[in-house]
Every structure is written in structure tokens, then in C-alpha cells.
Design a protein around this motif. Structure first.
Motif, mmCIF file in Angstrom:
data_model
loop_
_atom_site.group_PDB
_atom_site.id
_atom_site.type_symbol
_atom_site.label_atom_id
_atom_site.label_comp_id
_atom_site.label_asym_id
_atom_site.label_seq_id
_atom_site.Cartn_x
_atom_site.Cartn_y
_atom_site.Cartn_z
ATOM 1 N N MET B 1 0.805 -1.285 0.048
ATOM 2 C CA MET B 1 -0.059 0.074 0.076
ATOM 3 C C MET B 1 0.811 1.227 -0.037
ATOM 4 N N ASP B 2 0.210 2.370 -0.213
ATOM 5 C CA ASP B 2 1.044 3.777 -0.271
ATOM 6 C C ASP B 2 1.475 4.083 1.066
ATOM 7 N N LYS B 3 2.538 4.902 1.197
ATOM 8 C CA LYS B 3 3.123 5.437 2.513
ATOM 9 C C LYS B 3 2.064 6.294 3.020
ATOM 10 N N HIS B 4 1.713 5.955 4.127
ATOM 11 C CA HIS B 4 0.797 6.697 4.981
ATOM 12 C C HIS B 4 1.300 7.931 5.962
ATOM 13 N N HIS B 5 0.527 8.763 6.267
ATOM 14 C CA HIS B 5 1.080 9.816 6.915
ATOM 15 C C HIS B 5 1.543 9.260 8.237
ATOM 16 N N ILE B 6 2.595 9.411 9.007
ATOM 17 C CA ILE B 6 2.872 8.898 10.257
ATOM 18 C C ILE B 6 2.905 9.768 11.246
ATOM 19 N N THR B 7 1.727 9.631 12.381
ATOM 20 C CA THR B 7 1.713 10.763 13.309
ATOM 21 C C THR B 7 3.036 10.360 14.197
ATOM 22 N N PRO B 8 3.803 11.525 14.643
ATOM 23 C CA PRO B 8 4.850 11.645 15.319
ATOM 24 C C PRO B 8 4.668 11.097 16.832
ATOM 25 N N ARG B 9 5.593 10.261 17.168
ATOM 26 C CA ARG B 9 5.416 9.658 18.599
ATOM 27 C C ARG B 9 5.062 10.594 19.608
ATOM 28 N N VAL B 10 5.646 11.797 19.560
ATOM 29 C CA VAL B 10 5.554 12.857 20.505
ATOM 30 C C VAL B 10 4.088 13.303 20.847
ATOM 31 N N THR B 11 3.497 13.437 19.391
ATOM 32 C CA THR B 11 2.033 13.544 19.487
ATOM 33 C C THR B 11 1.426 12.764 20.270
ATOM 34 N N TYR B 12 1.693 11.309 20.256
ATOM 35 C CA TYR B 12 0.901 10.293 21.001
ATOM 36 C C TYR B 12 1.212 10.588 22.505
ATOM 37 N N TYR B 13 2.292 11.047 22.916
ATOM 38 C CA TYR B 13 2.720 11.075 24.303
ATOM 39 C C TYR B 13 1.891 12.527 24.854
ATOM 40 N N LYS B 14 1.661 13.141 23.837
ATOM 41 C CA LYS B 14 1.088 14.634 24.379
ATOM 42 C C LYS B 14 -0.568 14.412 24.571
ATOM 43 N N VAL B 15 -1.144 13.528 23.621
ATOM 44 C CA VAL B 15 -2.597 13.262 23.653
ATOM 45 C C VAL B 15 -2.510 12.342 25.024
ATOM 46 N N PHE B 16 -1.757 11.527 25.392
ATOM 47 C CA PHE B 16 -1.638 10.496 26.414
ATOM 48 C C PHE B 16 -1.836 11.198 27.876
ATOM 49 N N GLY B 17 -0.753 12.289 27.766
ATOM 50 C CA GLY B 17 -0.946 13.551 28.884
ATOM 51 C C GLY B 17 -1.956 14.017 29.141
ATOM 52 N N ALA B 18 -2.836 14.385 28.051
ATOM 53 C CA ALA B 18 -3.969 15.084 28.222
ATOM 54 C C ALA B 18 -5.150 14.190 28.675
ATOM 55 N N LEU B 19 -4.985 13.134 28.194
ATOM 56 C CA LEU B 19 -5.959 11.972 28.642
ATOM 57 C C LEU B 19 -5.931 11.777 30.316
ATOM 58 N N ILE B 20 -4.627 11.627 30.771
ATOM 59 C CA ILE B 20 -4.300 11.422 32.122
ATOM 60 C C ILE B 20 -4.937 12.660 32.952
ATOM 61 N N VAL B 21 -4.749 13.872 32.465
ATOM 62 C CA VAL B 21 -5.078 14.996 33.086
ATOM 63 C C VAL B 21 -6.602 15.176 33.037
ATOM 64 N N LEU B 22 -7.271 14.787 31.963
ATOM 65 C CA LEU B 22 -8.693 14.816 31.990
ATOM 66 C C LEU B 22 -9.105 13.762 33.017
ATOM 67 N N THR B 23 -8.510 12.571 33.076
ATOM 68 C CA THR B 23 -9.207 11.685 34.061
ATOM 69 C C THR B 23 -9.026 12.106 35.608
ATOM 70 N N ILE B 24 -7.979 12.896 35.823
ATOM 71 C CA ILE B 24 -7.752 13.379 37.254
ATOM 72 C C ILE B 24 -9.010 14.335 37.144
ATOM 73 N N VAL B 25 -9.232 15.354 36.322
ATOM 74 C CA VAL B 25 -10.198 16.190 36.388
ATOM 75 C C VAL B 25 -11.652 15.498 36.541
ATOM 76 N N THR B 26 -11.808 14.198 35.883
ATOM 77 C CA THR B 26 -13.212 13.505 36.068
ATOM 78 C C THR B 26 -13.363 13.391 37.565
ATOM 79 N N VAL B 27 -12.151 12.731 38.088
ATOM 80 C CA VAL B 27 -12.545 12.393 39.649
ATOM 81 C C VAL B 27 -12.571 13.502 40.675
#
Lengths: 220, 107
Positions: B1-27
Motif C-alpha cells: 500500500m501507499d506510504k501513509h502519514h505517520i503521526t509523530p510519537r511525541v504527539t501520542y505522548y501529548k495526547v496521553f498526557g491530556a487524557l491522564i489530566v482529564l481523568t484526574i479532572v473527572t475524579v
């Protein structure tokens, strides 16, 4: 028997598709369709939850208070981490680093195991205390003012988290299958469709828990 | 298949960080100090939807998807909305004239 074509990158694809890219896009579309059905399936249970919480708010307040929100919160973090490692493994496969992809697949599996272990202890405690669904309910109602029908909450709790837990178990099986296939060298930067598909399923499992956690553990 | 756009790993870490923060906010939002009565569940669902949106957009690669896959996913929620909507329309317009266990049981 499928006949197989090979494209310019050396990727094999079933011959009824125009190209390997076409096969990849079609596979993803199929998984998204499946995810839509999963949303409706769990959605039905969420509608039941909404109906009964509106009719009998005391039951849900009391039931939720008996759950350990720190264990629930820990499980939430565990599943979020597993989503991260799943996404990372696809990223590493896209970059051609099969070893790091494998490590992240194992980490995803580990997180899933951890989730199920915590769930096991939660369920065990409930069975021990007797807070079971509906007519199996035999807990000592120690405090005054507990609504008579609090067992209904546990009915919803066990079915919803149980169905979710089943999905986690199936996911664990799928991830292990990916681990075996990756070990065999099946995945290249030009062919990782199965990992993407299982990844989508796994993120959905995480999504469902994101909604289950506040509804079950954090009712105030 | 074609080369797909690869999301940088740093972006994944940032999203993960945001998710953790939002979990804390929920609690934190569920603690008694922040009790807003009937709004509690609504706010919890709002935060959960924010987390879900992050997962769907970044982890599930909806940011690279075409219109059809986006439509398919959203349609699941549209039908769920209909499910909730029609059920609520029945339940909350019941009056004691038709009973059928109208309102909450105060036993």
C-alpha cells in the motif's frame, strides 16, 4: 482460495482488490462498520442505565458509593496506557522498527492483563460481600436509608463491566495473535492492516471504559 | 500500500498526557466540594466525551481518515442519540393519567 497479486512494493494483496492500498482502505472501513455496531450494543445498556438512574437516583448513588473509585481510576489509567502502547506499536511498524513494535504489543497485552486482574479482585469482593445482581443479592444492609432495590445497580454493574471485560479478553487474544504474526515477520511498513484493525477495536474498548468509569464509580 | 502519514510519537505522548489530566479532572469533579446537583452527570459526560474525542481523533487516526469512515463512526452515535431521544420522549412525558409506573417510586 484467494488468488494473490503483488504490488510494486512487494506487498501481497487479494486479487479482487484494485491495489494493496484499496485492500487496506476496505479492511479499515469494515472495522469502522463493526465498531459502529459495538457502539449501538453497549449503547443499549447505557440507555437502560439512563432510564433507571432517572427513575431511581438513590439506588445509583448508593451502589456507586460501594465501588472503589481508586481501583476504577487505576484501571482507567491502565487502559489509557494500553491505548498509547497500541498506537505506538503501529507507529513503529510504519517506521520499520519491528522490535519496538513487538515490545509495545507486549506492553498492551500486559496492561490488559493488569486490568482483568483488578477486575477479578473487584468482582471477588462483591461476591464475598453479597452485593450481587437482583435476586442473588444477599448483602447485609448495614446502614439506614439504603433503598430496598439497590440490587438493580449491581445488575447493571455486572452486565456492563462484564460485557466490557469479555471484550478485553477477546482483545487480549487478538493482540497475542498480532504478537505471533509480528514474530513471524508478517508486518512491513507497507502491510500492517491487521495491527491497525485490532488497534481500532482496542481503542473502542478503551472508549467504552472511558464512559463506564464515571457512570459506575463516580455518581454523586 | 501507499506510504501513509505517520503521526509523530511525541504527539501520542501529548495526547496521553491530556487524557491522564482529564481523568484526574473527572475524579476531582466528582468530589463533594464540586457538587452541582443534577449537573454532575452531565459534566462527567462532557469530560468523558472530551477524552473520547482525543482517542478517536489521534489514536484511532480519524485525523487521516476519509469522509466515509468518519460518517460511519458518527452514524453510530447518531442512532444512539435517536435511541436515547425517543426513549426519553416516552418516559418523561408520562403522566399519572396513563400511569405505567409514572415517575420515580418513592417506597
Amino acid at each position: 482460495m484467494t488468488t494473490v497479486n503483488t504490488d510494486s512494493n512487494g506487498t501481497a494483496y487479494a486479487s479482487h482488490f484494485e491495489s494493496a492500498e484499496h485492500e487496506y482502505k476496505t479492511s479499515k472501513e469494515g472495522v469502522w462498520l463493526f465498531l459502529a455496531t459495538e457502539i449501538l450494543m453497549f449503547g443499549g445498556l447505557f440507555v437502560a442505565y439512563a432510564i433507571f438512574k432517572n427513575l431511581y437516583p438513590d439506588i445509583f448513588l448508593e451502589g456507586s458509593r460501594s465501588l472503589n473509585k481508586w481501583l476504577g481510576g487505576f484501571n482507567t489509567v491502565v487502559l489509557l496506557t494500553s491505548s498509547l502502547t497500541m498506537a505506538l506499536s503501529i507507529n513503529y511498524l510504519q517506521s520499520g522498527d519491528r522490535r519496538k513494535a513487538q515490545i509495545n504489543l507486549w506492553l498492551t497485552l500486559l496492561c490488559a492483563c493488569c486490568f482483568m486482574v483488578v477486575k477479578y479482585f473487584e468482582y471477588q469482593h462483591k461476591i464475598h460481600v453479597g452485593t450481587l445482581p437482583n435476586n442473588f443479592f444477599n448483602a447485609e444492609l448495614l446502614t439506614e436509608g439504603i433503598p430496598k432495590n439497590v440490587a438493580m445497580f449491581y445488575g447493571l454493574y455486572f452486565v456492563m463491566t462484564g460485557l466490557h471485560g469479555l471484550h478485553v479478553l477477546v482483545g487480549m487474544g487478538l493482540i497475542y495473535w498480532l504478537i505471533l504474526r509480528n514474530k513471524r515477520g508478517d508486518f512491513t511498513p507497507y502491510k500492517y492492516t491487521a495491527v491497525e484493525g485490532v488497534g481500532l477495536y482496542w481503542h473502542l474498548v478503551d472508549l467504552i471504559w472511558i464512559y463506564l468509569f464515571p457512570l459506575m464509580y463516580l455518581v454523586t | 500500500m501507499d506510504k501513509h502519514h505517520i503521526t509523530p510519537r511525541v504527539t501520542y505522548y501529548k495526547v496521553f498526557g491530556a487524557l491522564i489530566v482529564l481523568t484526574i479532572v473527572t475524579v476531582v469533579a466528582s468530589l463533594p466540594q464540586f457538587d452541582v446537583g443534577h449537573l454532575n452527570t452531565f459534566i462527567a459526560m462532557l469530560i468523558a466525551t472530551a477524552k473520547a474525542s482525543l482517542v478517536v481523533w489521534w489514536f484511532m487516526h480519524q485525523n487521516h481518515e476519509g469522509h466515509l469512515n468518519r460518517l460511519i463512526f458518527v452514524s453510530g452515535f447518531v442512532f444512539l442519540l435517536i435511541f436515547f431521544g425517543l426513549t426519553a420522549a416516552d418516559l418523561f412525558t408520562r403522566t399519572d393519567f396513563y400511569d405505567l409506573n409514572y415517575g420515580s417510586q418513592k417506597e
